[in-house]
Design an enzyme around this catalytic site. Structure first.
Site, PDB file in Angstrom:
ATOM      1  N   CYS A   8      -8.463 -32.832 -26.075  1.00  0.00           N
ATOM      2  CA  CYS A   8      -9.482 -32.460 -27.073  1.00  0.00           C
ATOM      3  C   CYS A   8     -10.824 -32.156 -26.425  1.00  0.00           C
ATOM      4  CB  CYS A   8      -9.625 -33.551 -28.117  1.00  0.00           C
ATOM      5  SG  CYS A   8     -10.023 -35.127 -27.392  1.00  0.00           S
ATOM      6  N   GLU A  30     -12.580 -39.019 -35.552  1.00  0.00           N
ATOM      7  CA  GLU A  30     -12.691 -38.275 -34.288  1.00  0.00           C
ATOM      8  C   GLU A  30     -11.843 -37.031 -34.461  1.00  0.00           C
ATOM      9  OE1 GLU A  30     -14.719 -38.957 -31.920  1.00  0.00           O
ATOM     10  OE2 GLU A  30     -15.312 -40.982 -32.514  1.00  0.00           O
TER      11      GLU A  30
HETATM   12  P1  NAD Z   1      -3.051 -34.556 -37.200  1.00  0.00           P
HETATM   13  O1  NAD Z   1      -4.335 -34.593 -37.933  1.00  0.00           O
HETATM   14  O2  NAD Z   1      -2.000 -33.638 -37.675  1.00  0.00           O
HETATM   15  O3  NAD Z   1      -2.372 -36.022 -37.183  1.00  0.00           O
HETATM   16  C1  NAD Z   1      -3.077 -37.158 -36.742  1.00  0.00           C
HETATM   17  C2  NAD Z   1      -2.467 -38.389 -37.398  1.00  0.00           C
HETATM   18  O4  NAD Z   1      -2.612 -38.268 -38.809  1.00  0.00           O
HETATM   19  C3  NAD Z   1      -0.985 -38.584 -37.117  1.00  0.00           C
HETATM   20  O5  NAD Z   1      -0.738 -39.938 -36.870  1.00  0.00           O
HETATM   21  C4  NAD Z   1      -0.316 -38.132 -38.394  1.00  0.00           C
HETATM   22  O6  NAD Z   1       0.868 -38.826 -38.682  1.00  0.00           O
HETATM   23  C5  NAD Z   1      -1.341 -38.449 -39.460  1.00  0.00           C
HETATM   24  N1  NAD Z   1      -1.278 -37.516 -40.591  1.00  0.00           N
HETATM   25  C6  NAD Z   1      -0.927 -36.210 -40.565  1.00  0.00           C
HETATM   26  N2  NAD Z   1      -0.992 -35.687 -41.811  1.00  0.00           N
HETATM   27  C7  NAD Z   1      -1.398 -36.682 -42.623  1.00  0.00           C
HETATM   28  C8  NAD Z   1      -1.637 -36.776 -44.030  1.00  0.00           C
HETATM   29  N3  NAD Z   1      -1.493 -35.727 -44.835  1.00  0.00           N
HETATM   30  N4  NAD Z   1      -2.022 -37.957 -44.532  1.00  0.00           N
HETATM   31  C9  NAD Z   1      -2.194 -39.023 -43.723  1.00  0.00           C
HETATM   32  N5  NAD Z   1      -1.962 -39.007 -42.405  1.00  0.00           N
HETATM   33  C10 NAD Z   1      -1.571 -37.856 -41.853  1.00  0.00           C
HETATM   34  O7  NAD Z   1      -3.427 -34.272 -35.666  1.00  0.00           O
HETATM   35  P2  NAD Z   1      -2.438 -34.065 -34.452  1.00  0.00           P
HETATM   36  O8  NAD Z   1      -1.767 -32.746 -34.582  1.00  0.00           O
HETATM   37  O9  NAD Z   1      -1.603 -35.280 -34.262  1.00  0.00           O
HETATM   38  O10 NAD Z   1      -3.480 -34.033 -33.240  1.00  0.00           O
HETATM   39  C11 NAD Z   1      -4.191 -32.893 -32.879  1.00  0.00           C
HETATM   40  C12 NAD Z   1      -5.576 -32.891 -33.502  1.00  0.00           C
HETATM   41  O11 NAD Z   1      -6.287 -34.048 -33.101  1.00  0.00           O
HETATM   42  C13 NAD Z   1      -6.411 -31.706 -33.036  1.00  0.00           C
HETATM   43  O12 NAD Z   1      -7.103 -31.186 -34.147  1.00  0.00           O
HETATM   44  C14 NAD Z   1      -7.374 -32.310 -32.033  1.00  0.00           C
HETATM   45  O13 NAD Z   1      -8.569 -31.586 -31.933  1.00  0.00           O
HETATM   46  C15 NAD Z   1      -7.578 -33.673 -32.604  1.00  0.00           C
HETATM   47  N6  NAD Z   1      -7.981 -34.640 -31.585  1.00  0.00           N
HETATM   48  C16 NAD Z   1      -9.258 -35.076 -31.580  1.00  0.00           C
HETATM   49  C17 NAD Z   1      -9.675 -35.967 -30.617  1.00  0.00           C
HETATM   50  C18 NAD Z   1     -11.090 -36.486 -30.589  1.00  0.00           C
HETATM   51  O14 NAD Z   1     -11.317 -37.480 -29.918  1.00  0.00           O
HETATM   52  N7  NAD Z   1     -12.019 -35.891 -31.263  1.00  0.00           N
HETATM   53  C19 NAD Z   1      -8.764 -36.447 -29.668  1.00  0.00           C
HETATM   54  C20 NAD Z   1      -7.466 -35.962 -29.710  1.00  0.00           C
HETATM   55  C21 NAD Z   1      -7.068 -35.077 -30.684  1.00  0.00           C
END
Ligand code: NAD
Length: 438
Positions: free
Chosen positions: A214, A180
């Site tokens: 989002c 997602e």
């Molecule tokens: P992110 O991708 O930075 O992090 C999400 C998760 O991934 C966190 O738990 C983080 O610890 C982990 N993570 C980060 N880097 C990683 C890596 N290199 N390897 C493995 N795991 C890793 O996202 P964020 O900043 O926490 O959230 C914002 C993003 O989420 C935005 O892009 C937003 O659009 C998206 N989002 C999407 C939805 C949806 O339903 N489509 C809902 C909410 C947020």
């Protein structure tokens, strides 16, 4: 818990139980993090016995005496990785479905929302069987290590760039994934609509949780004439919601962290600030802001905003607006405001990506009956029954009778033309009606 159980309306930019900032109004936290999760839970509890039942399927002539069914099996061990913007909802909703489907689960909450991460790590083990469910608190380094393990399913919500990392790690073990991700959500406002209501509904969706949603409308697309009508209406809606100084409003949230605050602040230089624009770094406050004279090539139109900024991009006609939507990054949801059903249907017809919500924002999230997920802003879908199905292997089962061996013998060598004819007759799927294309 219900609001009557002690959730106050309004937030304080003061200390919570862990001694740090409480950046979200309680009303919004209750609505998004508790009410919607409770709905998912209740819907699942109400329907689970039905969803999990074997599904008996149609038979052909050969299998008339047999049992043909789909068994709902759990995948096994599931990993759920969540982001920060709804730090409870976005791990709990998939967790409900994963448990309902019978899986063991490892939950990895976001490390950005430290208080929630700590709360989840403390609370979940008190309520769930610790042999089957675990919370891992981890940053990037530890999550990278975690992903080296073979899981049976990975459910990830977060940014597209990390989504690619997750999918690469999953591919090593051929593990199925749900992703997602991001996607900018357009909001087309046609020339014929009730402007004041549009302004209220768009402002609510955009400024809820200070825009850190989002599915919030990311930008408005409308004609120059509509923009001139919308501007005073949006100003009025913002004042109605948050008073003359939103910084003092208990109903307007703060930005989750310093990094996010600085990122969003740079986006204020796109186009021209028509409403708002004030910032306060110490409080991580960014005023509800409307930008005009924004070009599709401006920075605010290149990335997901996840902040209280609403750019207005002008499009001379509906066709131009649809064209702009279709040539850009694929959205998670397309919003349309119009009192003309034809306009509504045309936008629905000509934009295919993500969900669709006409004449409102965010409200589609209150329906457990609708699946949630985009096309390339996501991979897979969930919510309620769709979450249960996501975490379920639909096992196709045929339990044959040992009787009537003579009919079975039709399939055995030595093969003859007559046997083939009979096998075809008994097992062929016949085309119904006539095909006009062939
Ligand atoms: P992110 O991708 O930075 O992090 C999400 C998760 O991934 C966190 O738990 C983080 O610890 C982990 N993570 C980060 N880097 C990683 C890596 N290199 N390897 C493995 N795991 C890793 O996202 P964020 O900043 O926490 O959230 C914002 C993003 O989420 C935005 O892009 C937003 O659009 C998206 N989002 C999407 C939805 C949806 O339903 N489509 C809902 C909410 C947020």
């Amino acid at each position: 818990m219900s609001p009557a159980d002690g959730v106050e309306t309004g937030h304080t930019v003061g200390s919570d139980a862990y001694g740090t900032l409480c950046p979200q109004p309680s009303f919004e936290a209750y609505f998004s993090e508790i009410l919607l999760c409770k709905n998912e839970l209740n819907d699942t509890l109400n329907n689970l016995s039905h969803w999990m039942k074997d599904e008996h399927m149609e038979k052909n002539l050969v299998t008339q005496l047999d049992s043909v069914f789909i068994r709902k099996d759990p995948y096994g061990v599931v990993l759920i990785i969540a982001p920060w913007n709804y730090p409870i909802h976005l791990f709990l909703v998939p967790l409900i479905g994963a448990i309902a489907a019978g899986n063991c689960v490892i939950v990895k909450p976001s490390e950005t929302t430290k208080n929630t991460e700590r709360l989840v790590a403390e609370a979940l083990p008190c309520y769930l069987d610790n042999d089957c469910f675990a919370v891992v608190t981890a940053g990037v380094e530890e999550t990278t290590k975690l992903l080296e393990n073979k899981f049976d399913y990975i459910f990830f919500t977060g940014s597209p760039s990390v989504g690619r990392i997750i999918m690469t790690a999953a591919a090593k073990h051929l593990t199925p994934v749900t992703l997602e991700l991001g996607g900018k959500n357009p909001c087309y406002v046609s020339d014929n609509c009730e402007v004041q209501n549009v302004a209220r509904r768009v402002a609510w969706g955009r400024f809820f949780n200070a825009g850190q949603t989002c599915v919030a409308p990311d930008y408005i697309l409308c004609s120059v004439e509509m923009r001139e009508k919308l501007m005073p209406a949006l100003r009025e809606a913002i004042t109605e919601f948050y008073g003359s100084n939103p910084q003092e409003s208990p109903d307007f949230a703060r930005i989750v962290g310093d990094k996010q605050f600085r990122r969003i602040r740079t986006l204020l230089s796109s186009g021209r600030v028509a409403i708002g624009g004030q910032t306060d770094e110490q409080e991580r406050y960014i005023a509800p802001t409307v930008l005009v004279d924004v070009q599709p090539s401006d920075p605010v139109m290149q990335e997901k905003i996840l902040g209280p900024i609403l750019p207005i991009v002008t499009a001379a006609s509906m066709d131009e607006a649809i064209n702009l939507i279709n040539t850009r990054e694929r959205p998670l949801i397309v919003y349309v405001f119009s009192s003309d059903k034809k306009v509504m249907n045309q936008v629905l017809e000509w934009t295919s990506r993500g969900g669709f919500c006409g004449n409102d924002t965010l409200m589609h999230m209150t329906l457990t009956s609708l699946p949630f997920g985009g096309i390339d802003s996501s991979l897979g879908k969930y919510h309620s029954k769709f979450t249960f199905d996501t975490f379920t292997h639909h096992r196709s089962c045929l339990h044959r009778s040992m009787a009537l061996e003579t009919t079975n013998a039709l399939c055995y060598p030595p093969y003859t033309q007559q046997k083939l004819g009979l096998v075809c007759f008994a097992s062929e799927v016949k085309r119904q009606g006539t095909c006009t294309l062939l």
